[in-house]
Scaffold this active site. Sequence first.
Site, PDB file in Angstrom:
ATOM      1  N   GLY A   1       0.815  -1.207   0.000  1.00  0.00           N
ATOM      2  CA  GLY A   1       0.000   0.000   0.000  1.00  0.00           C
ATOM      3  C   GLY A   1       0.848   1.256   0.000  1.00  0.00           C
ATOM      4  O   GLY A   1       1.602   1.500   0.943  1.00  0.00           O
TER       5      GLY A   1
ATOM      6  N   GLU B   1     -19.369  16.665   2.001  1.00  0.00           N
ATOM      7  CA  GLU B   1     -18.560  17.418   1.035  1.00  0.00           C
ATOM      8  C   GLU B   1     -19.067  17.192  -0.386  1.00  0.00           C
ATOM      9  O   GLU B   1     -19.168  18.124  -1.188  1.00  0.00           O
ATOM     10  CB  GLU B   1     -17.083  17.023   1.174  1.00  0.00           C
ATOM     11  CG  GLU B   1     -16.551  17.442   2.533  1.00  0.00           C
ATOM     12  CD  GLU B   1     -15.056  17.181   2.761  1.00  0.00           C
ATOM     13  OE1 GLU B   1     -14.518  17.761   3.704  1.00  0.00           O
ATOM     14  OE2 GLU B   1     -14.445  16.404   2.021  1.00  0.00           O
TER      15      GLU B   1
ATOM     16  N   GLY C   1      -0.395   4.250   0.147  1.00  0.00           N
ATOM     17  CA  GLY C   1      -1.325   5.290   0.579  1.00  0.00           C
ATOM     18  C   GLY C   1      -0.676   6.130   1.675  1.00  0.00           C
ATOM     19  O   GLY C   1       0.555   6.182   1.800  1.00  0.00           O
ATOM     20  N   PHE C   2      -1.516   6.764   2.491  1.00  0.00           N
ATOM     21  CA  PHE C   2      -0.993   7.666   3.524  1.00  0.00           C
ATOM     22  C   PHE C   2      -0.052   6.927   4.482  1.00  0.00           C
ATOM     23  O   PHE C   2       0.995   7.437   4.862  1.00  0.00           O
ATOM     24  CB  PHE C   2      -2.150   8.272   4.316  1.00  0.00           C
ATOM     25  CG  PHE C   2      -2.833   9.378   3.592  1.00  0.00           C
ATOM     26  CD1 PHE C   2      -2.288  10.645   3.565  1.00  0.00           C
ATOM     27  CD2 PHE C   2      -4.007   9.156   2.907  1.00  0.00           C
ATOM     28  CE1 PHE C   2      -2.911  11.679   2.892  1.00  0.00           C
ATOM     29  CE2 PHE C   2      -4.646  10.178   2.226  1.00  0.00           C
ATOM     30  CZ  PHE C   2      -4.092  11.439   2.219  1.00  0.00           C
ATOM     31  N   GLY C   3      -0.436   5.702   4.890  1.00  0.00           N
ATOM     32  CA  GLY C   3       0.367   4.962   5.862  1.00  0.00           C
ATOM     33  C   GLY C   3       1.624   4.377   5.245  1.00  0.00           C
ATOM     34  O   GLY C   3       2.728   4.581   5.747  1.00  0.00           O
TER      35      GLY C   3
END
Length: 414
Positions: free
Chosen positions: A12, A171, A14-16
């Site tokens: 991954g 949103e 992603g952010f992590g």
Amino acid sequence: MTEHPPVVAIIGAGFGGLRVARALRDTAVKIVLIDRHNYHLFQPLLYQVATAGLSPMDIAYPVRAIFHNQPNVEFRLAEATGADLAAKTLRLSTGDLPYDYLVLAVGGMTHYFGLDSVAKHAFGLKDVDDAVAIRNHLLKIFELAAQESDTEKRRAMLTFVVAGGGPTGVESAGALSELVRMVLAKDYARLHFNEARVVLLEATDRLLANFPESLRKATTETLRHKHVEVRFGAAVSDYDGHRILLKNGDALPTHTLIWAAGIRAASLTCGLGLRQGRQGRIVVTPTLQAPDHPELFVIGDAACLDAGGEPLPMVAPVAMQQAETAAGNIRRMINGQPCVTFIYKDSGSLATIGRHQAVAQLGKLRFSGFVAWVLWLTVHLLQLIGFRNKLMVMINWTWEYWSYDRAIRLITKE
Ligand SMILES: Cc1cc2nc3c(=O)[nH]c(=O)nc-3n(C[C@H](O)[C@H](O)[C@H](O)COP(=O)(O)OP(=O)(O)OC[C@H]3O[C@@H](n4cnc5c(N)ncnc54)[C@H](O)[C@@H]3O)c2cc1C
């Protein structure tokens, strides 16, 4: 003592996952970073791609470009399909990968709660393909509505429904209403815009459940002011692509349902034989390890770590902070030291409701309106990766602000 540096496999980007790889920059390890996409995606701005405000290129960044100055990272474009945890071997679509340490940072996926008809006909909002599909659909349906003479059919085409009153739903509904009323109303001057509706369905009696009551109320009022119909106690039970059926028996004719009502851990978490908690997230120890597998760390949306009776939320700051702890613990294990416990520092929550409107909670401070909106813009701009992306997003936002326009109104091939 092994001859080669230990292999840290991270699934991954992603952010992590990105943060773990960066935090191990100066550690003598070989990092193999795996993702099914060759880019890192800034998911908090996906809804702006879906509503024609930004292009996918503005919120995604190639992983190889992020790490071209970090020699201990090797990127592999592949799907992780499983793992033999006892043999410490990952199964990738491109072959097997032995590892010494594994970081599972696979994030989440849309959760339809077993509603197969909804999964089939609604739009999720989790990746670039979802967002582009929504944008194409919205723009196409306006073209069709402009040519439809039957009033009932046209009303159904011009009814846009978002399910889920969390930050993504709020949103999306706010941005959709502005797209319809401020931008498309100019393009389709012959359509009757009093026939167009944006409806936000929330199963409970509140929006933004994690925010304080005053901000929740402000959010509902602002959305209604922006012509979004907010309906509480409205749980979807069926959708055939033309009509939503609610649990209370009400029906809502519409060609558009955006599903922002649920998220669960990514599918890889299911086949590993590890204990799963709420939303399929893997239960981890306070040091973020899988019980019985100290070399396996799980972080971010994929991890279930209890914090006062509730799992930590599926948000980017949790993933990024856990990444720092997981990287530090891998370093400690290599040096023969004990792992430390993860402690989450909640930096606050933000959600925007459109032009000039947002809500923000920072510790005991609460804001709504213009100040919160400027804060939201600043935080999101700063968090984007890459100077070009920051610049493009800033240009697009400035253009939209002054022109009341959305630049990316193209129907493209998916
Ligand atoms: C529309 C939307 C809006 C959001 N808005 C906000 C917000 O405003 N603020 C906030 O804090 N959070 C927000 N979030 C949540 C936030 O994006 C997540 O909490 C965060 O991305 C979690 O980070 P992660 O590293 O766990 O997973 P992710 O960032 O999701 O990364 C997971 C990565 O793993 C890859 N992957 C998954 N499975 C495999 C596999 N089998 N093989 C190979 N690769 C795989 C994926 O391609 C992905 O790149 C939002 C999420 C969405 C969807």
